[in-house]
Design an enzyme around this catalytic site. Structure first.
Site, short mmCIF file in Angstrom:
data_model
loop_
_atom_site.label_atom_id
_atom_site.label_comp_id
_atom_site.label_asym_id
_atom_site.label_seq_id
_atom_site.Cartn_x
_atom_site.Cartn_y
_atom_site.Cartn_z
N GLY A 6 0.98 -1.32 -0.11
CA GLY A 6 0.13 -0.11 -0.15
C GLY A 6 0.89 1.33 0.01
O GLY A 6 2.25 1.24 -0.12
N GLU B 186 4.30 -2.27 3.27
CA GLU B 186 4.53 -3.57 2.36
C GLU B 186 4.18 -4.68 3.50
O GLU B 186 4.60 -4.67 4.66
CB GLU B 186 5.93 -3.40 2.01
CG GLU B 186 6.26 -2.56 1.06
CD GLU B 186 7.84 -2.71 0.76
OE1 GLU B 186 8.82 -3.01 1.80
OE2 GLU B 186 8.20 -1.98 -0.29
N VAL B 187 3.55 -5.83 2.75
CA VAL B 187 3.15 -6.74 3.63
C VAL B 187 3.98 -8.21 3.15
O VAL B 187 3.73 -8.39 1.69
CB VAL B 187 1.65 -7.17 3.74
CG1 VAL B 187 1.40 -8.19 4.64
CG2 VAL B 187 0.93 -5.82 4.20
N LYS C 242 4.11 -6.84 8.69
CA LYS C 242 3.51 -5.57 7.90
C LYS C 242 4.92 -4.67 8.22
O LYS C 242 5.11 -4.29 9.13
CB LYS C 242 2.35 -4.87 8.45
CG LYS C 242 1.82 -3.87 7.95
CD LYS C 242 0.53 -3.38 8.33
CE LYS C 242 -0.20 -2.37 7.43
NZ LYS C 242 -1.42 -2.71 6.87
N TYR D 56 -0.92 -14.88 9.96
CA TYR D 56 -1.25 -14.96 8.36
C TYR D 56 -2.37 -15.36 7.94
O TYR D 56 -2.86 -16.40 8.32
CB TYR D 56 -0.09 -15.68 7.86
CG TYR D 56 -0.40 -15.97 6.41
CD1 TYR D 56 -0.22 -14.88 5.37
CD2 TYR D 56 -0.63 -17.19 5.77
CE1 TYR D 56 -0.71 -15.07 4.08
CE2 TYR D 56 -0.77 -17.41 4.43
CZ TYR D 56 -0.86 -16.18 3.56
OH TYR D 56 -1.13 -16.38 2.22
N VAL D 57 -3.45 -14.56 7.12
CA VAL D 57 -4.73 -14.93 6.86
C VAL D 57 -4.47 -15.19 5.47
O VAL D 57 -4.39 -14.28 4.61
CB VAL D 57 -5.56 -13.98 7.27
CG1 VAL D 57 -7.02 -14.31 6.68
CG2 VAL D 57 -5.84 -13.61 8.81
N ASP E 142 -9.56 2.08 11.12
CA ASP E 142 -9.36 2.05 9.85
C ASP E 142 -10.01 0.87 9.08
O ASP E 142 -9.50 0.00 8.24
CB ASP E 142 -7.74 1.81 9.51
CG ASP E 142 -7.56 2.15 7.89
OD1 ASP E 142 -8.35 2.95 7.29
OD2 ASP E 142 -6.62 1.45 7.41
N ASN F 18 -9.43 -4.60 4.89
CA ASN F 18 -9.04 -4.93 6.20
C ASN F 18 -9.98 -6.19 6.41
O ASN F 18 -9.73 -6.53 8.06
CB ASN F 18 -8.90 -3.74 7.14
CG ASN F 18 -7.86 -3.02 7.05
OD1 ASN F 18 -6.84 -3.68 6.63
ND2 ASN F 18 -7.76 -1.71 7.56
N ASP G 269 -5.20 -5.78 10.92
CA ASP G 269 -4.83 -4.29 11.43
C ASP G 269 -5.64 -3.73 12.38
O ASP G 269 -5.60 -2.29 12.39
CB ASP G 269 -4.75 -3.30 10.29
CG ASP G 269 -3.61 -3.90 9.30
OD1 ASP G 269 -3.01 -4.79 9.44
OD2 ASP G 269 -3.52 -3.16 8.17
#
Lengths: 191, 334
Positions: free
Chosen positions: B93, B97-98, B113, B163-164, B206, B211, B224
């Protein structure tokens, strides 16, 4: 009713051309944001041709921010001036932050990161150059603008000539003199 | 040096540089005459001609586009960050960075992240450690767990999270043409997870479709949680009021108090949830926004009265089966 970003920029550039110096101050953050955004996408794409980048970045920022159809070349060259100044500020601020990170003792949990390469730096100390350029501007305001436009803004001699409304030959003479003067300032500084 | 003398120096130096080498000495002598200071100044500049040849010829940016983009640059696959081995970049984004990474100690996959901007002041670090501790206590099946956070050697904050492997809520619903009743069931789980956090006085800040991921098992996971607050108190770059981190985030789902920069409460999350639900059901945003200029979005959020969702969803379900149309109808009347 809201306006589009390009309308804002176009309007501000016109106001600036008409002599409203406040317009420049309002333009800075808009240009700043767009430059950063574009730069990030450039970095993400990892373009190989680095030399093109600075100029391309300024041009692309202009294309994105301003409504071409409503502006004349004078507005455009004003934009280049703003972009160069913004770039100078970003680069110098970043160099300053980078330096203080190196100095400042952070609460670091991590040491394995050290292998990661720092971003490639120019050989020039940007902070020293920036302050030398400020002194230089006192005696040579136009010449210092040439440096700002060329070194920070990535513009070529023809474009700079348009921005400053002088001949290309004058731009080159200014540039050659400025290089000597600034090089001396940085050399003396180091000694 | 006065302006006149400065001008004279420049004139002589520039003129000299255009002459063939053999003629230079003579010219300088003639031009400077008896003025020793002038001559010294001119000669000290000319002496640098060779040395200055390549000096600043490369534009500042050409050598380092990373400068302008900020210090963030990708971690490379295989690289180690503390106990984690980077596997790949899975998202990027404007701010972060992820990465997918291996937790080498606990032998599990995690998401990392990494923020692109350093916020390395002492107060930020204190704040960061405090919040990190609170957020790590947020344990709920529909909230992606925060395992921890730290700073890289360069002072960039990063977060280690569950981690999803999932699909964004809006994509999930659209791709599967999920009937309204199913969408609402999903949404209830999301709302319950938000409520759980609110009971612990943690605000997401957010909430947006990006998300909220839906796993293969069809379970929603909120990502997040609370991260926005971690980043909020400091500006991204000192001295630039226009570049706050909050402003760089997607403002479309923000509440009016958030775009006005006022204190956020749990109600701000509920507001954002409402925008998400609105969009899910009608396929449209509540505001008529012409472009993504943040100022324009802020204006719309604070000034516009959103159209009633029932007016927005007309025709939205036309392509669907008669069955889901009847569900729309019963939802409308309900």
């Amino acid at each position: 009713m809201g306006t589009r970003a390009s309308d804002d920029v176009t309007q501000l550039l016109k106001e600036w051309s008409a002599g409203d110096s406040n317009a420049a101050a309002k333009l800075m953050p808009l240009v700043y944001e767009e430059l950063r955004r574009l730069a990030r996408s450039y970095v993400a794409r990892e373009r190989a041709d680095h030399t093109l980048q600075a100029t391309a970045l300024v041009h692309e920022t202009y294309l994105r921010l301003a409504d071409q159809t409503q502006l004349n070349w004078k507005d455009r060259v004003h934009f280049y001036g703003i972009a160069a100044r913004v770039m100078r500020r970003i680069l110098v601020e970043h160099a300053r932050a980078h330096r203080s990170t190196k100095r400042g003792g952070l609460a670091q949990k991590i040491s394995l990161e050290e292998a990661r390469e720092l971003p490639a730096e120019t050989d020039v100390d940007l902070l020293k150059l920036d302050s030398a350029l400020e002194s230089f501007a006192k005696d040579y305001p136009r010449k210092s603008e040439v440096v700002e436009l060329k070194f920070f803004g990535g513009l070529d001699a023809r474009e700079i000539a348009e921005v400053l409304q002088v001949s290309e030959k004058t731009v080159l003479r200014d540039w050659n003199f400025a290089k000597l003067w600034l090089c001396r300032a940085l050399t003396q500084d180091a000694a | 040096m006065n302006a006149e003398a400065a001008e004279r120096v420049a004139e002589i130096v520039e003129q000299t540089l255009e002459l063939p080498t053999v003629e230079r000495q003579k010219y300088v002598t003639a031009a400077c005459g008896e003025d020793v200071d002038l001559r010294r100044e001119v000669e000290s500049l000319l002496a640098l001609e060779h040395r200055a040849r390549d000096f600043i010829e490369q534009p500042a940016l050409a050598a380092a586009p990373e400068f302008i983009a900020g210090p963030g640059s990708a971690l490379k696959p295989g690289e180690n960050l503390d106990d984690y081995k980077i596997i790949s970049l899975i998202g990027e984004g404007g701010m972060s960075e992820v990465y997918l990474a291996d937790d080498m100690k606990l032998r599990r996959k995690v998401a990392i992240k990494l923020l692109k901007f350093g916020l390395s002041t002492a107060s930020f670090i204190r704040h960061f450690q405090q919040e990190e501790w609170i957020l790590a206590g947020l344990v709920h099946p529909n909230i992606a767990q925060l395992y921890g956070g730290a700073l890289t050697a360069k002072g960039l904050p990063y977060f280690v999270m569950e981690y999803v492997d999932g699909v964004r809520l809006d994509d999930y619903c659209r791709e599967r043409q999920l009937p309204i009743i199913q969408q609402l069931k999903l949404f209830r789980k999301i709302a319950a997870a938000v409520s759980y956090a609110h009971q612990r006085l943690i605000i997401h800040r957010d909430i947006k479709p990006a998300n909220i991921l839906i796993t293969k098992e069809g379970e929603p996971k909120l990502l997040d949680f609370g991260i926005a607050k971690l980043l909020d108190p400091e500006r991204s770059m000192a001295g630039d009021q226009t570049m706050t981190l909050a402003a760089a985030m997607t403002p479309e789902y923000a509440s009016p108090e958030q775009v006005r920069g006022e204190t956020m409460t749990t109600a701000s999350d509920v507001y954002s949830l409402g925008v998400v639900l609105y969009e899910l059901l009608t396929g449209q945003r509540p505001y008529r926004i012409k472009d993504r200029n943040p100022a324009e979005i802020a204006r719309a959020i604070t000034e516009q009265e959103p159209a009633r969702p029932s007016t927005g969803c007309q025709g939205r379900w036309k392509f669907q089966t008669p069955n889901s149309e009847s569900q729309t109808a019963s939802w409308r009347s309900g």
